[in-house]
Design a protein around this motif. Sequence first.
Motif, PDB file in Angstrom:
ATOM      1  N   VAL A  11       0.768  -1.370   0.057  1.00 49.52           N
ATOM      2  CA  VAL A  11      -0.049  -0.007   0.031  1.00 49.52           C
ATOM      3  C   VAL A  11       0.976   1.231   0.248  1.00 49.52           C
ATOM      4  O   VAL A  11       2.068   1.145   0.515  1.00 49.52           O
ATOM      5  N   ALA A  12       0.614   2.111  -0.506  1.00 51.78           N
ATOM      6  CA  ALA A  12       1.200   3.656  -0.733  1.00 51.78           C
ATOM      7  C   ALA A  12       0.191   5.036  -0.548  1.00 51.78           C
ATOM      8  O   ALA A  12      -0.794   4.596  -1.226  1.00 51.78           O
ATOM      9  N   ASP A  13       0.765   5.821  -0.384  1.00 54.44           N
ATOM     10  CA  ASP A  13       0.086   7.094  -0.443  1.00 54.44           C
ATOM     11  C   ASP A  13       1.143   8.301  -0.658  1.00 54.44           C
ATOM     12  O   ASP A  13       2.074   8.515  -0.179  1.00 54.44           O
ATOM     13  N   ILE A  14       0.802   8.980  -2.118  1.00 57.16           N
ATOM     14  CA  ILE A  14       1.484   9.613  -2.642  1.00 57.16           C
ATOM     15  C   ILE A  14       0.856  11.048  -2.190  1.00 57.16           C
ATOM     16  O   ILE A  14      -0.145  11.490  -2.511  1.00 57.16           O
ATOM     17  N   GLY A  15       1.975  11.898  -1.480  1.00 55.69           N
ATOM     18  CA  GLY A  15       1.629  13.476  -1.109  1.00 55.69           C
ATOM     19  C   GLY A  15       2.299  14.162  -2.213  1.00 55.69           C
ATOM     20  O   GLY A  15       3.100  13.524  -3.122  1.00 55.69           O
ATOM     21  N   GLY A  26      -4.138  -8.683   5.353  1.00 55.96           N
ATOM     22  CA  GLY A  26      -5.588  -8.340   5.212  1.00 55.96           C
ATOM     23  C   GLY A  26      -5.786  -6.826   5.436  1.00 55.96           C
ATOM     24  O   GLY A  26      -5.219  -6.113   4.600  1.00 55.96           O
ATOM     25  N   THR A  27      -6.662  -6.618   6.393  1.00 56.07           N
ATOM     26  CA  THR A  27      -6.931  -5.063   6.726  1.00 56.07           C
ATOM     27  C   THR A  27      -6.124  -4.471   7.597  1.00 56.07           C
ATOM     28  O   THR A  27      -6.092  -3.198   7.878  1.00 56.07           O
ATOM     29  N   ASP A  57      13.293  -7.071   1.026  1.00 56.31           N
ATOM     30  CA  ASP A  57      14.060  -8.476   0.363  1.00 56.31           C
ATOM     31  C   ASP A  57      13.206  -9.222  -0.704  1.00 56.31           C
ATOM     32  O   ASP A  57      12.829 -10.283  -0.803  1.00 56.31           O
ATOM     33  N   GLY A  58      12.990  -8.208  -1.582  1.00 53.57           N
ATOM     34  CA  GLY A  58      11.979  -8.559  -2.904  1.00 53.57           C
ATOM     35  C   GLY A  58      10.617  -9.367  -2.380  1.00 53.57           C
ATOM     36  O   GLY A  58      10.274 -10.117  -3.272  1.00 53.57           O
ATOM     37  N   VAL A  59      10.010  -8.859  -1.494  1.00 56.26           N
ATOM     38  CA  VAL A  59       8.634  -9.560  -1.121  1.00 56.26           C
ATOM     39  C   VAL A  59       7.878  -9.421  -2.607  1.00 56.26           C
ATOM     40  O   VAL A  59       7.615  -8.493  -3.149  1.00 56.26           O
ATOM     41  N   ASP A  60       7.058 -10.571  -2.569  1.00 56.10           N
ATOM     42  CA  ASP A  60       6.159 -10.859  -3.634  1.00 56.10           C
ATOM     43  C   ASP A  60       4.821 -10.866  -3.208  1.00 56.10           C
ATOM     44  O   ASP A  60       4.257 -11.442  -2.403  1.00 56.10           O
ATOM     45  N   CYS A  61       4.283  -9.367  -3.429  1.00 57.92           N
ATOM     46  CA  CYS A  61       2.652  -9.314  -2.907  1.00 57.92           C
ATOM     47  C   CYS A  61       1.769  -9.768  -3.669  1.00 57.92           C
ATOM     48  O   CYS A  61       1.676  -9.855  -5.117  1.00 57.92           O
ATOM     49  N   LYS A  62       0.399 -10.124  -3.003  1.00 55.74           N
ATOM     50  CA  LYS A  62      -0.556 -10.459  -3.881  1.00 55.74           C
ATOM     51  C   LYS A  62      -1.409  -9.605  -4.373  1.00 55.74           C
ATOM     52  O   LYS A  62      -2.130  -9.525  -5.404  1.00 55.74           O
ATOM     53  N   GLY A  63      -1.120  -8.143  -3.807  1.00 56.77           N
ATOM     54  CA  GLY A  63      -2.030  -6.938  -4.401  1.00 56.77           C
ATOM     55  C   GLY A  63      -1.350  -5.720  -3.974  1.00 56.77           C
ATOM     56  O   GLY A  63      -0.404  -5.673  -3.288  1.00 56.77           O
ATOM     57  N   ALA A  64      -1.763  -4.532  -4.823  1.00 60.38           N
ATOM     58  CA  ALA A  64      -0.954  -3.442  -4.500  1.00 60.38           C
ATOM     59  C   ALA A  64      -1.900  -2.324  -4.658  1.00 60.38           C
ATOM     60  O   ALA A  64      -2.867  -2.346  -5.789  1.00 60.38           O
ATOM     61  N   ALA A 315      -5.601  -0.844   2.102  1.00 58.65           N
ATOM     62  CA  ALA A 315      -5.445  -2.383   2.265  1.00 58.65           C
ATOM     63  C   ALA A 315      -7.088  -3.128   2.535  1.00 58.65           C
ATOM     64  O   ALA A 315      -7.320  -3.966   1.950  1.00 58.65           O
ATOM     65  N   THR A 316      -7.809  -2.115   3.049  1.00 59.63           N
ATOM     66  CA  THR A 316      -9.115  -2.607   3.338  1.00 59.63           C
ATOM     67  C   THR A 316      -9.956  -2.656   1.981  1.00 59.63           C
ATOM     68  O   THR A 316     -10.679  -3.426   1.829  1.00 59.63           O
ATOM     69  N   TYR A 317      -9.677  -1.487   1.151  1.00 58.60           N
ATOM     70  CA  TYR A 317     -10.255  -1.433  -0.139  1.00 58.60           C
ATOM     71  C   TYR A 317      -9.945  -2.816  -1.157  1.00 58.60           C
ATOM     72  O   TYR A 317     -10.818  -3.453  -1.560  1.00 58.60           O
ATOM     73  N   LEU A 318      -8.659  -3.163  -1.072  1.00 54.89           N
ATOM     74  CA  LEU A 318      -8.231  -4.330  -1.714  1.00 54.89           C
ATOM     75  C   LEU A 318      -8.859  -5.636  -1.147  1.00 54.89           C
ATOM     76  O   LEU A 318      -9.218  -6.571  -1.944  1.00 54.89           O
ATOM     77  N   GLU A 319      -8.817  -5.750   0.090  1.00 54.13           N
ATOM     78  CA  GLU A 319      -9.539  -6.904   0.838  1.00 54.13           C
ATOM     79  C   GLU A 319     -10.813  -7.067   0.623  1.00 54.13           C
ATOM     80  O   GLU A 319     -11.340  -8.209   0.467  1.00 54.13           O
ATOM     81  N   GLY A 320     -11.439  -6.027   0.058  1.00 51.11           N
ATOM     82  CA  GLY A 320     -13.014  -6.252  -0.080  1.00 51.11           C
ATOM     83  C   GLY A 320     -13.380  -6.381  -1.478  1.00 51.11           C
ATOM     84  O   GLY A 320     -14.534  -6.689  -1.813  1.00 51.11           O
ATOM     85  N   ARG A 321     -12.234  -6.327  -2.388  1.00 55.02           N
ATOM     86  CA  ARG A 321     -12.452  -6.844  -3.742  1.00 55.02           C
ATOM     87  C   ARG A 321     -12.612  -8.078  -4.112  1.00 55.02           C
ATOM     88  O   ARG A 321     -11.795  -8.854  -3.409  1.00 55.02           O
TER      89      ARG A 321
END
Length: 321
Positions: A11-15, A26-27, A57-64, A315-321
């Motif tokens: 998850v990221a927040d661009i300012g 999860g959330t 360490d090159g984490v492989d994420c299921k969602g972004a 995180a919550t948005y992606l978890e609910g999709r």
Amino acid sequence: MTRASNTYTLVADIGGTNTRVALAEGTVLLKDTVRKYRNSDYPGLETVLQAFIAEEDGVDCKGACVALAGPVKGGRGSMTNLDWEIDDATLARATRAEKVALLNDLQAQGHAIGHLPSGSVRTLVDGPAAEPDAAKLVIGVGTGFNIAPVYETPGGRFVPAAEAGHANLPVRAEDELALIRHFETSHGFPAVEDMLSGRGFERVYLWLSETRGTAVEKSAADIMMGYEDGSDAIARDAAQMFVRMLGTVSGNLSLIQLPFGGIYFAGGVARAFAAHFSDLGFLEAFRDKGRFAGFMQNFAVHVIEDDFAALTGCATYLEGR
């Protein structure tokens, strides 16, 4: 440490100045993974995300999911002061995630409500008990101004985007009319965030000092300090004018959206003023709606004090999709 594949969400927040990136399970935001990157040090979002992944360490994420302070349409986001490519394709390429999404930052705040750590939300004005499916309203006051309505539907939470900071300022008094005319002369259009933002607070102070004989420029932080320690009478007047306009605008938005589930202020400027709402007349301005003044008591007012709320919302948005 080595993290399991396809377990976490990036998850990221661009300012306007910095981008925050973290992992969530999860959330639940993993606060120990939050890192901040100065935007000027990177050519684009892709390199920021790649730097974070390398540090994990090159984490492989299921969602972004990425939140940004600007409009999002058709899987593409844009920011006024940042020339980056921000779109679904860039996000998928940088993270190798199977599921990706872009949100406006206020949408992310809306998805975070109800999922924040205990103590992250402070009530400023009490209201009647709300039904579980009652609409809510997030109002963001920081570098800019915007809102996000929050609706609970049979299909899940729906948080539509808005660009409310670019609507016209309302006028209730002669001094407000004079200020709005000043904004028109200086900026061509008297938008809400021309006043209700950090730079807007500075403009109010500058205008008030100019009308009293000598134009003085100060930072929002210095103006706030002058108000809080009682050393600057103009600072107090600027703070009162700011908060009363915020009350008027928030009241108007509440009548449009009917957030019986509560109003939630977010953003650094909102947090700075929240402790002074009572002293500066927020509630009086908020409820000053003629024969609907009593009706305005239906809306509780809160402030979100979690600086990472947008990350939790992603995180919550992606978890609910």
